[in-house]
Design a protein around this motif. Structure first.
Motif, PDB file in Angstrom:
ATOM      1  N   GLN A   1       4.544  -3.906   6.139  1.00 33.28           N
ATOM      2  CA  GLN A   1       3.089  -3.881   6.100  1.00 33.28           C
ATOM      3  C   GLN A   1       2.537  -5.280   6.307  1.00 33.28           C
ATOM      4  OE1 GLN A   1       1.253  -2.894   2.303  1.00 33.28           O
ATOM      5  NE2 GLN A   1      -0.388  -1.863   3.361  1.00 33.28           N
TER       6      GLN A   1
ATOM      7  N   THR B   1      -5.553  -4.236   7.244  1.00 27.55           N
ATOM      8  CA  THR B   1      -6.775  -3.461   7.043  1.00 27.55           C
ATOM      9  C   THR B   1      -7.976  -4.087   7.723  1.00 27.55           C
ATOM     10  OG1 THR B   1      -7.237  -4.581   4.942  1.00 27.55           O
ATOM     11  CG2 THR B   1      -5.949  -2.541   4.851  1.00 27.55           C
TER      12      THR B   1
ATOM     13  N   GLY C   1      -5.463   6.428   7.037  1.00 24.14           N
ATOM     14  CA  GLY C   1      -5.600   5.409   8.079  1.00 24.14           C
ATOM     15  C   GLY C   1      -6.364   5.970   9.255  1.00 24.14           C
TER      16      GLY C   1
ATOM     17  N   GLU D   1      -9.754   5.611   4.824  1.00 27.31           N
ATOM     18  CA  GLU D   1      -9.743   4.407   5.660  1.00 27.31           C
ATOM     19  C   GLU D   1     -10.252   3.205   4.858  1.00 27.31           C
ATOM     20  OE1 GLU D   1      -9.397   1.504   8.034  1.00 27.31           O
ATOM     21  OE2 GLU D   1      -8.645   3.459   8.698  1.00 27.31           O
ATOM     22  N   PRO D   2      -9.458   2.117   4.754  1.00 35.96           N
ATOM     23  CA  PRO D   2      -9.883   0.957   3.965  1.00 35.96           C
ATOM     24  C   PRO D   2     -10.830   0.008   4.692  1.00 35.96           C
ATOM     25  CG  PRO D   2      -7.694   0.599   4.817  1.00 35.96           C
ATOM     26  CD  PRO D   2      -8.074   2.002   5.215  1.00 35.96           C
ATOM     27  N   ASN D   3     -10.840   0.053   6.023  1.00 33.90           N
ATOM     28  CA  ASN D   3     -11.665  -0.886   6.778  1.00 33.90           C
ATOM     29  C   ASN D   3     -13.099  -0.357   6.846  1.00 33.90           C
ATOM     30  OD1 ASN D   3     -12.986  -1.795   9.387  1.00 33.90           O
ATOM     31  ND2 ASN D   3     -11.237  -3.184   9.312  1.00 33.90           N
TER      32      ASN D   3
ATOM     33  N   ARG E   1      -6.448   3.415   0.698  1.00 32.60           N
ATOM     34  CA  ARG E   1      -5.318   2.896   1.449  1.00 32.60           C
ATOM     35  C   ARG E   1      -4.205   3.932   1.488  1.00 32.60           C
ATOM     36  NH1 ARG E   1      -4.912  -2.770   1.798  1.00 32.60           N
ATOM     37  NH2 ARG E   1      -2.655  -2.506   1.807  1.00 32.60           N
TER      38      ARG E   1
ATOM     39  N   THR F   1      -4.832   6.339  -2.073  1.00 29.50           N
ATOM     40  CA  THR F   1      -5.850   7.101  -1.344  1.00 29.50           C
ATOM     41  C   THR F   1      -7.059   7.450  -2.184  1.00 29.50           C
ATOM     42  OG1 THR F   1      -4.808   9.214  -1.922  1.00 29.50           O
ATOM     43  CG2 THR F   1      -4.075   8.141   0.134  1.00 29.50           C
TER      44      THR F   1
ATOM     45  N   PHE G   1       1.747   0.518   7.597  1.00 32.11           N
ATOM     46  CA  PHE G   1       1.865   0.886   6.190  1.00 32.11           C
ATOM     47  C   PHE G   1       3.194   0.420   5.588  1.00 32.11           C
ATOM     48  CE2 PHE G   1      -0.761   5.013   7.018  1.00 32.11           C
ATOM     49  CZ  PHE G   1      -1.875   4.235   7.271  1.00 32.11           C
TER      50      PHE G   1
ATOM     51  N   THR H   1       3.815   4.393   0.730  1.00 36.49           N
ATOM     52  CA  THR H   1       3.099   5.474   1.400  1.00 36.49           C
ATOM     53  C   THR H   1       3.760   6.811   1.127  1.00 36.49           C
ATOM     54  OG1 THR H   1       2.351   3.998   3.165  1.00 36.49           O
ATOM     55  CG2 THR H   1       2.367   6.355   3.652  1.00 36.49           C
TER      56      THR H   1
END
Length: 258
Positions: A5, A10, A51, A72-74, A97, A101, A120, A125
């Motif tokens: 990762q 992100t 993601g 989605e983290p972004n 993430r 999640t 990831f 994950t």
């Protein structure tokens, strides 16, 4: 597994969202048909698209009738997904993430992870997928693998990335193959498939497709202008009716997550 990762993964695409939305490839409907026929996935299965980015993979499942939670983290990408798909009653975008999640235990029938999987941490994950999936639920891990050979354009584009890309080789090496995905799924492994997929793009589309990639130097970088000149030259040499074809193999891996 050797997938690692990137701590900054992100945020890698925050300044590329517009190009990502417009020019990244979709995924073939044949993938959905295969999940239906080979693995018993039905439209009432609740999908967590982890993601999810700008929602390209989420839309695939929305169009197939699923309720989709896009994780989605972004923030920029999540906002783009919400603007595009937020009016759909079966769509929800949440901040989370791959390893956190924020979804409930055993609340998901199908985990969808598309192109982002290679960013990831695989073990964390897997633990998170196990936690959120109901007993008997499945994970589908899939991505578009751009063909590197077969046409002068594909071969020239690959050479261009090696010449001008900032960290292209290290990013390219992140993608897993079937043996590593079998290892990831372990005893839960169900199967794999591959589907042809294509994008037919004009020059603006090719430029946008290139600039949606995190390793393409942006305006102001010493390599940017010469890269665009080289791209234009390649396009002009290869275009037929003012278009070139980006050709992909869409790889998909499916299983339970023990």
């Amino acid at each position: 597994m050797t997938i690692m990762q990137d701590l900054n993964s992100t945020e890698r695409f925050s300044d590329r969202v517009a190009d990502y939305v417009r020019y990244r490839p979709t995924y073939p409907e044949a993938l959905i048909d295969w999940l239906r026929k080979a693995h018993g996935v039905v439209p009432d299965w609740r999908v967590a698209d982890i993601g999810a980015g700008t929602g390209i993979s989420s839309k695939l499942f929305l169009d197939a009738g699923h309720t989709v939670i896009a994780v989605e983290p972004n923030a920029a990408m999540r906002t783009a997904a919400a603007e595009w798909l937020g009016s759909h009653v079966k769509f929800l975008a949440v901040d989370g993430r791959a390893d956190a999640t924020n979804l409930d235990d055993a609340s998901i029938d199908l985990v969808s992870v598309a192109q982002a999987f290679h960013w990831f941490d695989p073990e964390r994950t897997r633990r998170e997928c196990h936690r959120i999936l109901r007993p008997g639920g499945l994970a589908a891990i899939y991505w578009n693998t751009r063909r590197l050979t077969g046409t002068p354009f594909l071969e020239g584009y690959e050479a261009l990335l090696h010449t001008y890309g900032t960290d292209y080789t290290s990013v390219d090496e992140r993608y897993a193959d079937e043996p590593r995905m079998r290892e990831w799924f372990g005893a839960g492994w169900r199967g794999a498939a591959s589907f042809d997929h294509h994008q037919l793009l004009d020059f603006e589309g090719v430029r946008g497709r290139l600039m949606s990639s995190s390793y393409a130097p942006q305006a102001g970088h010493p390599k940017h202008e010469s890269m665009i000149v080289a791209l234009r030259k390649l396009f002009d040499a290869c275009a037929v009716d003012s278009r070139v074809s980006f050709d992909y193999d869409t790889q998909v891996y499916v299983g339970e997550v023990p």
